[in-house]
Structure formats: structure tokens, C-alpha cells
Design a protein around this motif. Structure first.
Motif, mmCIF file in Angstrom:
data_model
loop_
_atom_site.group_PDB
_atom_site.id
_atom_site.type_symbol
_atom_site.label_atom_id
_atom_site.label_comp_id
_atom_site.label_asym_id
_atom_site.label_seq_id
_atom_site.Cartn_x
_atom_site.Cartn_y
_atom_site.Cartn_z
ATOM 1 N N GLY A 15 -39.007 36.332 -12.388
ATOM 2 C CA GLY A 15 -38.852 34.991 -11.836
ATOM 3 C C GLY A 15 -37.954 34.111 -12.675
ATOM 4 N N ARG A 16 -38.036 34.207 -13.982
ATOM 5 C CA ARG A 16 -37.236 33.337 -14.846
ATOM 6 C C ARG A 16 -35.744 33.626 -14.685
ATOM 7 N NH1 ARG A 16 -35.542 36.092 -19.352
ATOM 8 N NH2 ARG A 16 -36.521 38.130 -19.687
ATOM 9 N N LEU A 17 -35.397 34.907 -14.432
ATOM 10 C CA LEU A 17 -33.995 35.242 -14.249
ATOM 11 C C LEU A 17 -33.508 34.830 -12.863
ATOM 12 C CD1 LEU A 17 -33.652 38.720 -16.024
ATOM 13 C CD2 LEU A 17 -33.183 36.430 -16.905
ATOM 14 N N GLN A 18 -34.387 34.901 -11.868
ATOM 15 C CA GLN A 18 -34.025 34.383 -10.540
ATOM 16 C C GLN A 18 -33.710 32.890 -10.636
ATOM 17 O OE1 GLN A 18 -36.929 35.288 -7.534
ATOM 18 N NE2 GLN A 18 -37.032 37.470 -8.048
ATOM 19 N N THR A 19 -34.560 32.181 -11.339
ATOM 20 C CA THR A 19 -34.355 30.739 -11.501
ATOM 21 C C THR A 19 -33.064 30.459 -12.266
ATOM 22 O OG1 THR A 19 -36.741 30.331 -11.488
ATOM 23 C CG2 THR A 19 -35.336 28.624 -12.466
ATOM 24 N N ARG A 20 -32.791 31.270 -13.278
ATOM 25 C CA ARG A 20 -31.567 31.072 -14.062
ATOM 26 C C ARG A 20 -30.334 31.165 -13.169
ATOM 27 N NH1 ARG A 20 -30.859 34.696 -19.333
ATOM 28 N NH2 ARG A 20 -32.792 33.551 -19.785
ATOM 29 N N ILE A 21 -30.327 32.133 -12.271
ATOM 30 C CA ILE A 21 -29.189 32.282 -11.359
ATOM 31 C C ILE A 21 -29.112 31.099 -10.402
ATOM 32 C CG2 ILE A 21 -28.291 33.634 -9.413
ATOM 33 C CD1 ILE A 21 -29.217 36.153 -10.854
ATOM 34 N N LEU A 22 -30.227 30.761 -9.780
ATOM 35 C CA LEU A 22 -30.227 29.694 -8.766
ATOM 36 C C LEU A 22 -29.850 28.348 -9.353
ATOM 37 C CD1 LEU A 22 -33.432 30.646 -6.735
ATOM 38 C CD2 LEU A 22 -31.045 30.936 -6.038
ATOM 39 N N GLU A 23 -30.160 28.121 -10.638
ATOM 40 C CA GLU A 23 -29.871 26.831 -11.260
ATOM 41 C C GLU A 23 -28.547 26.820 -12.021
ATOM 42 O OE1 GLU A 23 -33.239 25.693 -13.603
ATOM 43 O OE2 GLU A 23 -34.465 25.182 -11.829
ATOM 44 N N THR A 24 -27.836 27.939 -11.975
ATOM 45 C CA THR A 24 -26.519 27.981 -12.619
ATOM 46 C C THR A 24 -25.589 26.981 -11.955
ATOM 47 O OG1 THR A 24 -26.713 30.320 -13.262
ATOM 48 C CG2 THR A 24 -24.491 29.405 -13.068
ATOM 49 N N ARG A 29 -21.121 43.038 -12.526
ATOM 50 C CA ARG A 29 -20.748 42.415 -13.800
ATOM 51 C C ARG A 29 -20.720 40.893 -13.660
ATOM 52 N NH1 ARG A 29 -17.973 45.895 -17.387
ATOM 53 N NH2 ARG A 29 -19.140 47.848 -17.412
ATOM 54 N N LEU A 30 -20.331 40.388 -12.494
ATOM 55 C CA LEU A 30 -20.339 38.944 -12.270
ATOM 56 C C LEU A 30 -21.767 38.404 -12.357
ATOM 57 C CD1 LEU A 30 -18.698 36.366 -11.321
ATOM 58 C CD2 LEU A 30 -19.597 36.896 -9.063
ATOM 59 N N ILE A 31 -22.700 39.115 -11.720
ATOM 60 C CA ILE A 31 -24.107 38.705 -11.764
ATOM 61 C C ILE A 31 -24.614 38.768 -13.201
ATOM 62 C CG2 ILE A 31 -26.428 39.160 -10.930
ATOM 63 C CD1 ILE A 31 -24.409 38.143 -8.795
ATOM 64 N N GLU A 32 -24.188 39.790 -13.931
ATOM 65 C CA GLU A 32 -24.588 39.896 -15.329
ATOM 66 C C GLU A 32 -24.082 38.693 -16.120
ATOM 67 O OE1 GLU A 32 -24.792 43.405 -18.656
ATOM 68 O OE2 GLU A 32 -22.867 43.115 -17.642
ATOM 69 N N SER A 33 -22.872 38.231 -15.823
ATOM 70 C CA SER A 33 -22.333 37.038 -16.497
ATOM 71 C C SER A 33 -23.223 35.831 -16.254
ATOM 72 C CB SER A 33 -20.911 36.751 -15.997
ATOM 73 O OG SER A 33 -20.031 37.799 -16.358
ATOM 74 N N LEU A 34 -23.723 35.681 -15.025
ATOM 75 C CA LEU A 34 -24.634 34.574 -14.729
ATOM 76 C C LEU A 34 -25.915 34.694 -15.546
ATOM 77 C CD1 LEU A 34 -24.342 34.420 -10.814
ATOM 78 C CD2 LEU A 34 -23.165 32.984 -12.493
ATOM 79 N N LEU A 35 -26.433 35.899 -15.626
ATOM 80 C CA LEU A 35 -27.674 36.125 -16.380
ATOM 81 C C LEU A 35 -27.467 35.862 -17.870
ATOM 82 C CD1 LEU A 35 -28.933 39.363 -14.575
ATOM 83 C CD2 LEU A 35 -29.858 37.042 -14.361
ATOM 84 N N LEU A 36 -26.226 36.096 -18.344
ATOM 85 C CA LEU A 36 -25.917 35.869 -19.752
ATOM 86 C C LEU A 36 -25.468 34.434 -20.021
ATOM 87 C CD1 LEU A 36 -24.002 39.197 -20.495
ATOM 88 C CD2 LEU A 36 -26.301 38.589 -21.289
ATOM 89 N N ARG A 37 -25.482 33.584 -18.964
ATOM 90 C CA ARG A 37 -25.084 32.177 -19.051
ATOM 91 C C ARG A 37 -23.601 32.009 -19.438
ATOM 92 N NH1 ARG A 37 -30.377 31.707 -21.635
ATOM 93 N NH2 ARG A 37 -31.812 30.528 -20.287
#
Length: 390
Positions: free
Chosen positions: A157-166, A86-94
């Protein structure tokens, strides 16, 4: 407590872990009654907010410049796979995550104090090898269920980048801030359950070989046997007990003059970090000897209060642990052998000692005051000598 008020009438309180379960340790007060610590200069406190990305934090972690202290996590409160997902999902949901609190060490590395489990979950998902963990596969997602079962590499890839750039907000207590101030600040933090115990704070803020030694001693068969496997490791209470023993081996009780017991234990951890392997081995041997001797002399009642006409078994008492273990460690093997068949005599004398209000208070409240430390150590030393001379 008056002479008329028998100590045996007082039921001991116990410490609890995050889930409300007993730790098996009697709750005592280590500070001097009414005492005040030396105030620190507030102008020397430097707290700096830092905005950094997950990618940069992982780089710090790989270089050893970010200390997550994995064994610092409370066993009772480790997040489930679902919570981590759920924490990872929060990152994906910004969704913005709560602030992370850390302390800067002299080498400019960061010790994470609050946010360990969040960063551990993120690292386990993105770069599990960095913490030698099993990769996290997402599960029980609420809004992005299509990614259930995915690892980081399985994401687009776009979601990987979203996490890494959070970006995460780090509240960093800068080096140069007095250590006592750091402990004071972090003791007030309560963002993920119970406030951190004093030993959890020592573990997080004082890295080095002291951490490893305390973990080793607390997991030793000798310690587990002497405490009858009754001490929970959830809040590092068992490591604090080991630290108390080491503290009075490095600083004999008669040389203890401070009223700040917490400072005494912190100083001991720093001293242990500077010891040679030969000196560490000597402490290990002394500790194991003390644990074995405690079982021989006190049996299943080692480190516990005993009262006449009371059959219930009391929880382990930290002050009794230190005074019994340290005093026995100073006796020769011949004297331990002499005491062994006189366990009942030792027990009877100890119950007489428990009827002494001054001794009872010395192991129950204000246990860190110099006068009470001196009293309990001298009292137990006299007890053993009385039995040996009989």
C-alpha cells in the motif's frame, strides 16, 4: 532549375521515421520558397506550469479531460515492457520525471503533446482500464528486482500511495494562445527523439472526427493498394496524404490562394470536424473512387515520378498524390474507363510533363505556393483531356 538541367538527374530524398527507416514518402517542401508566415502576437501566448499528482491526472483521464491520443504514438518508438517498467521503478525510487507538455482545449481538457508514452505507461500500470490496455507487469527492474512480475495491485500500500501522490510538472499552453503559436512551440520540442511531424501535431492539437476519418482512409484497402503498401504509418505521413486530398476536395485548387500550406491543412481538419455524416460519406466515396481510378490509370506508378529511360521505382510523392487523386476523382466513370486501356499513353504524356521544369518544381519544392498548386493541377487536367480527345 534550367532547361538544360534535366529533372531526371535529381535523385529524390525521402522522409525517415524515428528508427532511420524510409517512410516510403518523397521529401518535399510545402511552403512557398522564401515565404514568411504571418507573425502572431507574442503577448497572446500563455504558458503556465502546473504541478499535479498522478492521481489527479488519472481522474482527468477517466473524465475525458486528458487526451493521450493513443494512436498518436509512433509505432517505431513505442516503449518496450522493460522501458515502461523502468519508468515505474523511477517513480518508486522518487526520481523526478521530465516535464510533460500539453495544450489546453476550449473545453479545458488537455491534449498531451510530449509525454504521451510516459503517461501511457503509468496509466497502463495503475489503471489499465482507463485506456483499454493490458495491465503492465513489472519486469527487468534494476534496483527493485523483488517486485518483478508485480502489477499495481500487488505492490504494498505504501508504494501504491507513493506512485499516486507523485507530482508531475505539466507545461500547459493555455487556451486563447493562437493555434499557429501552439504549433510553433511544440514543433521546437524534442525531448523524446525526432521532433513531431506536422501531421502528428495536427492530430494531437485538433481532436474530433477528422482524426477518425483520416485514420479510416489511411487504413482502407483502396489506399493501401493504390500506394502498393509502401507508405509507413510511423509518422502519420499516410494520414497527411489523405488530408491533402480532402483539403482540395473541400477547397478546389482554383480557390486556393494562401501561401501557408500548413495553415491550409489545419483549417481543413477544423472544417472536417464540422461536417455532417452525409458530407463525410461523400468524401469517403470520393476518396475510394480516386484510389481505384489511380490504380486503373497509373497502375503501380500511381503518385510516383516517372522519367524516360529510368526503370527504378520512385517513392510516393505527396504533391503527386493530391493532384492525381483529386483530378481523377473529378472525372466521370466513363472517362476513367476510356483512359484505362491507354495507360501507356498516359504514362508517356506524364513523362513528357516531368521534363517540364515548372511542373517538376511544382511537385518538388515550394509545393504549397498558390502558383505552383494551380500549375500542377492545370497541367494534369490538360494531360488527361489531351488523351481523352485523341
Amino acid at each position: 532549375m534550367t532547361q538544360e538541367e534535366k529533372p531526371a538527374a535529381v535523385e529524390p530524398r525521402v522522409e525517415f521515421d524515428d528508427s532511420g527507416r524510409s517512410t516510403g514518402i518523397e521529401l518535399t517542401e510545402d511552403t512557398n520558397n522564401g515565404g514568411r508566415t504571418t507573425p502572431f502576437d507574442p503577448n497572446r501566448i500563455e504558458v503556465q506550469p502546473r504541478n499535479t499528482t498522478i492521481s489527479l491526472l488519472l481522474q482527468r483521464l477517466r473524465r475525458g479531460a486528458l487526451d493521450l491520443a493513443p494512436d498518436f504514438q509512433r509505432q517505431a518508438g513505442i516503449w518496450s515492457e522493460a522501458n515502461q517498467s523502468r519508468l515505474i521503478e523511477s517513480l518508486l525510487l522518487r526520481i523526478t520525471l521530465p516535464t510533460i507538455y500539453a495544450a489546453e482545449n476550449e473545453d479545458e481538457s488537455w491534449a498531451v503533446i510530449d509525454g504521451v508514452q510516459r503517461l501511457t505507461a503509468i496509466t497502463r500500470f495503475v489503471d489499465p482500464e482507463a485506456i483499454d490496455a493490458e495491465p503492465l507487469r513489472l519486469s527487468h527492474l534494476e534496483y527493485l528486482a523483488e517486485y518483478d512480475g508485480c502489477t499495481f495491485e500487488d505492490l504494498p500500500g505504501r508504494l501504491q500511495t507513493r506512485i499516486l501522490e507523485t507530482e508531475l510538472v505539466i507545461l500547459l499552453i493555455r487556451r486563447g494562445t493562437p493555434e499557429e503559436a501552439k504549433f510553433n512551440i511544440f514543433a521546437r520540442i524534442n525531448t523524446s527523439g525526432l521532433p513531431l511531424s506536422r501531421q502528428e501535431l495536427r492530430h494531437a492539437l485538433i481532436p474530433g472526427q477528422a482524426r477518425d476519418l483520416l485514420a479510416e482512409l489511411a487504413a482502407s484497402d483502396a489506399f493501401l493498394t493504390a500506394t502498393a503498401h509502401s507508405v509507413s504509418p510511423d509518422r502519420m505521413a499516410e494520414r497527411e496524404m489523405c488530408l491533402r486530398f480532402l483539403a482540395f476536395k473541400l477547397t478546389p485548387p482554383e480557390q486556393y490562394t494562401t501561401q501557408n500550406f500548413d495553415d491550409f491543412l489545419r483549417t481543413t481538419m477544423h472544417r472536417i470536424n464540422e461536417l455532417s455524416e452525409q458530407e463525410l460519406e461523400k468524401l469517403r466515396d470520393s476518396f475510394i473512387y480516386a484510389m481505384v481510378a489511380s490504380v486503373i490509370v497509373f497502375g503501380p506508378d500511381a503518385f510516383r515520378k516517372q522519367f524516360k529511360n529510368r526503370t527504378r521505382r520512385f517513392p510516393v510523392n505527396k504533391a503527386l498524390f493530391e493532384v492525381q487523386a483529386v483530378t481523377l476523382s473529378d472525372l466521370s466513370a466513363d472517362k476513367i474507363v476510356t483512359l484505362a486501356p491507354q495507360r501507356d499513353v498516359v504514362s508517356s504524356n506524364f513523362m513528357d510533363l516531368m521534363d517540364d521544369p515548372a511542373f517538376y518544381d511544382s511537385i518538388s519544392s515550394g509545393t504549397g505556393a498558390a502558383a505552383t498548386v494551380a500549375y500542377r493541377f492545370q497541367s494534369l487536367k490538360d494531360l488527361f483531356q489531351k488523351v481523352l480527345d485523341a
